[in-house]
Design a protein around this motif. Structure first.
Motif, PDB file in Angstrom:
ATOM      1  N   PHE A 199     -10.222  -8.545   2.559  1.00  0.00           N
ATOM      2  CA  PHE A 199      -9.879  -7.132   2.689  1.00  0.00           C
ATOM      3  C   PHE A 199     -10.242  -6.316   1.451  1.00  0.00           C
TER       4      PHE A 199
ATOM      5  N   MET B 122      -7.005  -4.240  10.319  1.00  0.00           N
ATOM      6  CA  MET B 122      -7.136  -5.595   9.791  1.00  0.00           C
ATOM      7  C   MET B 122      -8.299  -6.336  10.435  1.00  0.00           C
TER       8      MET B 122
ATOM      9  N   SER C 299       2.910  -4.388  13.871  1.00  0.00           N
ATOM     10  CA  SER C 299       1.524  -4.276  13.415  1.00  0.00           C
ATOM     11  C   SER C 299       0.682  -3.419  14.351  1.00  0.00           C
TER      12      SER C 299
END
Length: 382
Positions: free
Chosen positions: A43, A178, A200
């Motif tokens: 990330f 993500m 999420s």
């Protein structure tokens, strides 16, 4: 006497802060490090660089540092209680590490800040670095290396970030953002999505999407303060060499799970009369899925990972399937266990549709168990 002591302490603290003040030649930058090839680096990363040629200071401050030597490291990591901290290194060391050892691009945005603003950021970092302040409970989506820096900049330059106008950073959930950084068909991608719960899937606004370093870089490029762009210069400190593309992985989740599903359909039809063979197969299948179900249930209910709570995947990977498989896989001619299997199939099927909508791979994971529950339920024989 007490008054004199307080006065002396105040003078000492003022003297210390004065020594820590930056000169007018200093500059503060946001440094964004591109994603790497290892899981921990997927990330990207972000740093605050504080450079002052007048004093020779050139530090890179980083949130999100942890110590492998922490007592009960793996248990704390699993439970979400592992302490993370603020650390700093010389910028030259940081540049050398990411360029020479990890081959990751580094981009710098020099901020157009006043002397007071630069000193405010520097002193906030120094205060945060004190032993009593540097440790905090890391939250991947909510409190990480990028969100802490976002907040520091927003405090130093109030109103600089026009969040309501940053439509490019809106419209996706935390999970969607993500998944943009994960390999499309990899076990780690399937596993991470399996572990995430409904929190999420909340749509992240522009500010919240800056939990990703790249998004914080984009937002900072659009920021302005007192009718002046917040970024006065953008530099590339190091440009990485492209990594070779990976080919088709025959042992990836898609080929493995789809092949397993086809094999289960064939065996369920071809050997429906050989209960012993299928019973052994069910024991192995529901043992594996049951253990994963226990892990997912633990993460959802017994840890500090809020984003793993309310996990619909638990309805697919019923933890109680093992050891109950020893009964329901053997007694499906009628009665309680047949009803149990039918309810389990219907619940798992609905849950797989919901989770598959959130991430397609979750439906693929559910396929093998859905196939066996379907044949055990005897729906096909009607």
């Amino acid at each position: 006497m007490k008054y004199l002591y307080v006065l002396f302490l105040s003078c000492l603290m003022s003297s210390t802060w004065a020594q820590n003040s930056l000169s007018s030649q200093s500059r503060v930058s946001l440094v964004t490090i591109a994603p790497g090839t290892e899981l921990y680096s997927y990330f990207g990363h972000t740093l605050i660089r504080v450079y002052d040629p007048a004093t020779g200071l050139d530090r890179a401050y980083s949130y999100g540092t942890f110590d492998f030597q922490t007592e009960n490291f793996y248990l704390k990591f699993l439970k979400g209680t592992l302490p993370y901290s603020l650390s700093y290194n010389n910028m030259s060391d940081v540049l050398n590490y990411y360029s020479q050892y990890e081959n990751r691009t580094l981009r710098e945005q020099v901020l157009a800040l006043s002397d007071a603003q630069r000193n405010q950021i520097f002193q906030a970092l120094e205060k945060n670095y004190l032993p009593e302040n540097r440790y905090y409970q890391y939250k991947f989506f909510y409190d990480n290396c990028a969100t802490r820096i976002r907040d520091i900049f927003a405090q130093a330059a109030p109103g600089a970030y026009p969040w309501d106008k940053m439509t490019r950073l809106e419209g996706l959930s935390y999970r969607d953002w993500m998944n943009r950084y994960l390999p499309t068909t990899a076990w780690v991608t399937f596993g991470m999505n399996m572990a995430l719960g409904l929190p999420s899937d909340v749509k992240a606004n522009a500010s919240q999407s800056c939990y990703l370093p790249d998004n914080l870089e984009i937002a900072t490029a659009q920021a302005s303060f007192n009718n002046q762009k917040l970024v006065e210069a953008s530099l590339t400190l190091f440009e990485s060499q492209p990594n070779p593309m990976t080919g088709f992985d025959p042992f990836g989740p898609l080929p493995v799970l789809l092949t397993l599903s086809l094999v289960l359909v064939f065996l369920s039809l071809r050997f429906s009369h050989k209960k012993g063979l299928l019973f052994g197969l069910d024991i192995a299948l529901f043992l594996i899925y049951g253990l994963f179900g226990m892990l997912i249930f633990f993460l959802a209910t017994a840890t500090d990972h809020e984003v793993m709570s309310y996990n619909v995947s638990c309805l697919i990977l019923w933890p109680i399937h093992f050891p109950l498989v020893f009964w329901f896989a053997r007694n499906t001619t009628g009665g309680f266990w047949l009803k149990y299997v039918r309810v389990a199939f219907l619940v798992a099927f609905i849950a797989s549709l919901i989770t598959g909508y959130l991430f397609y791979g979750l439906f693929i994971i559910a396929l093998p168990i859905l196939i066996r529950l379907f044949f055990l339920s005897r729906f096909y024989s009607k």
